[in-house]
Design a protein around this motif. Sequence first.
Motif, PDB file in Angstrom:
ATOM      1  N   LYS A  92       0.878  -1.104  -0.129  1.00 20.70           N
ATOM      2  CA  LYS A  92       0.131  -0.171   0.032  1.00 20.70           C
ATOM      3  C   LYS A  92       1.007   1.293  -0.063  1.00 20.70           C
ATOM      4  CE  LYS A  92      -3.564   2.272   2.776  1.00 20.70           C
ATOM      5  NZ  LYS A  92      -4.406   2.062   3.993  1.00 20.70           N
ATOM      6  N   VAL A  93       0.492   2.354  -0.691  1.00 24.59           N
ATOM      7  CA  VAL A  93       1.244   3.385  -0.905  1.00 24.59           C
ATOM      8  C   VAL A  93       0.187   4.422  -0.505  1.00 24.59           C
ATOM      9  CG1 VAL A  93       2.728   5.076  -2.083  1.00 24.59           C
ATOM     10  CG2 VAL A  93       2.670   2.632  -2.522  1.00 24.59           C
ATOM     11  N   LYS A  94       0.486   5.513   0.475  1.00 28.15           N
ATOM     12  CA  LYS A  94      -0.184   6.363   0.981  1.00 28.15           C
ATOM     13  C   LYS A  94       0.324   7.862   0.462  1.00 28.15           C
ATOM     14  CE  LYS A  94      -2.605   6.564   4.867  1.00 28.15           C
ATOM     15  NZ  LYS A  94      -2.798   6.763   6.341  1.00 28.15           N
ATOM     16  N   VAL A  95      -0.394   8.592  -0.347  1.00 23.37           N
ATOM     17  CA  VAL A  95       0.033   9.619  -1.375  1.00 23.37           C
ATOM     18  C   VAL A  95      -0.724  10.786  -0.989  1.00 23.37           C
ATOM     19  CG1 VAL A  95       0.868  10.438  -3.416  1.00 23.37           C
ATOM     20  CG2 VAL A  95       0.811   8.242  -2.964  1.00 23.37           C
ATOM     21  N   GLY A  96      -0.054  12.202  -0.913  1.00 25.64           N
ATOM     22  CA  GLY A  96      -0.518  13.396  -0.618  1.00 25.64           C
ATOM     23  C   GLY A  96      -0.603  14.045  -2.070  1.00 25.64           C
ATOM     24  N   PHE A  97      -1.572  14.571  -2.623  1.00 23.44           N
ATOM     25  CA  PHE A  97      -1.904  15.164  -3.825  1.00 23.44           C
ATOM     26  C   PHE A  97      -2.321  16.468  -3.532  1.00 23.44           C
ATOM     27  CE2 PHE A  97      -1.617  11.078  -5.537  1.00 23.44           C
ATOM     28  CZ  PHE A  97      -0.814  11.138  -6.511  1.00 23.44           C
ATOM     29  N   LEU A  98      -1.901  17.486  -4.629  1.00 23.40           N
ATOM     30  CA  LEU A  98      -2.526  18.860  -4.686  1.00 23.40           C
ATOM     31  C   LEU A  98      -4.060  18.683  -4.762  1.00 23.40           C
ATOM     32  CD1 LEU A  98       0.390  20.540  -6.866  1.00 23.40           C
ATOM     33  CD2 LEU A  98      -0.110  20.838  -4.399  1.00 23.40           C
ATOM     34  N   PRO A  99      -4.720  19.453  -4.157  1.00 28.99           N
ATOM     35  CA  PRO A  99      -6.105  19.659  -4.410  1.00 28.99           C
ATOM     36  C   PRO A  99      -6.334  20.010  -5.876  1.00 28.99           C
ATOM     37  CG  PRO A  99      -5.784  20.765  -2.384  1.00 28.99           C
ATOM     38  CD  PRO A  99      -4.330  20.379  -2.963  1.00 28.99           C
ATOM     39  N   GLU A 100      -7.676  19.481  -6.703  1.00 22.71           N
ATOM     40  CA  GLU A 100      -7.856  19.875  -7.837  1.00 22.71           C
ATOM     41  C   GLU A 100      -6.965  19.363  -8.948  1.00 22.71           C
ATOM     42  OE1 GLU A 100     -10.772  20.377  -8.138  1.00 22.71           O
ATOM     43  OE2 GLU A 100     -11.039  20.732  -6.125  1.00 22.71           O
ATOM     44  N   LEU A 123      -4.919   7.924  -1.514  1.00 19.73           N
ATOM     45  CA  LEU A 123      -4.791   9.174  -1.911  1.00 19.73           C
ATOM     46  C   LEU A 123      -5.379  10.086  -1.141  1.00 19.73           C
ATOM     47  CD1 LEU A 123      -5.404   8.703  -5.691  1.00 19.73           C
ATOM     48  CD2 LEU A 123      -3.460   8.251  -4.313  1.00 19.73           C
ATOM     49  N   ARG A 124      -4.496  11.196  -0.518  1.00 17.62           N
ATOM     50  CA  ARG A 124      -5.070  12.218   0.314  1.00 17.62           C
ATOM     51  C   ARG A 124      -4.741  13.445  -0.305  1.00 17.62           C
ATOM     52  NH1 ARG A 124      -5.771   9.716   5.731  1.00 17.62           N
ATOM     53  NH2 ARG A 124      -6.040   7.369   5.145  1.00 17.62           N
ATOM     54  N   PHE A 125      -5.687  14.531  -0.281  1.00 18.54           N
ATOM     55  CA  PHE A 125      -5.433  15.825  -0.853  1.00 18.54           C
ATOM     56  C   PHE A 125      -4.819  16.531   0.468  1.00 18.54           C
ATOM     57  CE2 PHE A 125      -8.906  14.924  -3.926  1.00 18.54           C
ATOM     58  CZ  PHE A 125      -7.862  15.006  -5.001  1.00 18.54           C
ATOM     59  N   THR A 126      -3.746  17.306   0.119  1.00 17.56           N
ATOM     60  CA  THR A 126      -2.924  17.899   1.052  1.00 17.56           C
ATOM     61  C   THR A 126      -2.587  19.452   0.626  1.00 17.56           C
ATOM     62  OG1 THR A 126      -0.883  18.213   2.393  1.00 17.56           O
ATOM     63  CG2 THR A 126      -0.764  16.741   0.395  1.00 17.56           C
ATOM     64  N   ASN A 127      -2.586  20.207   1.310  1.00 17.17           N
ATOM     65  CA  ASN A 127      -2.126  21.725   1.073  1.00 17.17           C
ATOM     66  C   ASN A 127      -0.792  21.865   1.723  1.00 17.17           C
ATOM     67  OD1 ASN A 127      -4.148  23.147  -0.603  1.00 17.17           O
ATOM     68  ND2 ASN A 127      -5.560  22.550   1.242  1.00 17.17           N
TER      69      ASN A 127
END
Length: 296
Positions: A92-100, A123-127
């Motif tokens: 499993k890979v847990k990744v933070g992505f830019l919103p939108e 996938l998690r959105f992160t600022n």
Amino acid sequence: MRIEDLKLFTIVVKLGSFTAAATALDLPRANVSRRIGELEKSLNAQLFFRTTRQLRLTQHGEAYYHELLTVLEGFEQAKNKLHDIDDKPVGKVKVGFLPESDEALQPILARFQEQYPDIELDLRFTNNYVTDIYSQGLDFAIHGGRILDSGFIARRLLSLGRCMYASPEYIEKNGMPKTLDELREHQCICYRWPDGTLDDCWDLLTETIKVSGRFSSNHMGFVRRAIIGGQGIGFLPPLFAFNAIESEGLVRILPQYQSKTEDVWLIYPDRRGISLPTRLLIDFLVKEVPKLATLS
């Protein structure tokens, strides 16, 4: 004694509390506390001083933590070797992505999982990667703009500028601005930065243009949808409006003007102990994401 409990111990140390570790790993706090207690019992040693205000390592815990990092790195490398031989990476890979950024990145991730069907993506959105990498237990995060903390490893993916867009309906109703002076007469949709600053001064390579309008939002999704809906002209990265641009639901305004660019980075906290699925996804994104630069 389980490897998962040893990894849990190192995460508690990094985050500084059972509660933060539980949040990062999506576990009940009681589960974390119980497992650390069982680890201490199996080692016959107290690893933490526990108070109502803070959690800190004992002398035994400090020594054990630093030795354990090396052991876990070796374990992860050995596991990766087995997967390399089997050619069937699992994990499993847990990744933070830019919103939108989902519109542009989702097809890339879909191709990755076609190639590696046994790798799970969370996938998690992160600022804010500085806090979110640890608080959400991310393996890595994608960040746009200046690097805020040199304690992380950063790999540059691409540079993207912003462009001015409007919907065909808006242009039909209000006309196409031919100059920057004409742009000032139009309704513009502005993004509001997390610190509250309104982005109504659009930075171009040659000058900065002050715009005005009746609509602003601190959520780039609302800005995008308002532009598509014909409420005004917006200034946003093409990456955040990929589908609308591809389907000609947005038209570029004043394309002769180029904006300043910002770098997009792939950021992770440490090379030690990186899992094979994480390494494969990082390598895949480093290869595929730069192709999105053609959007701008």
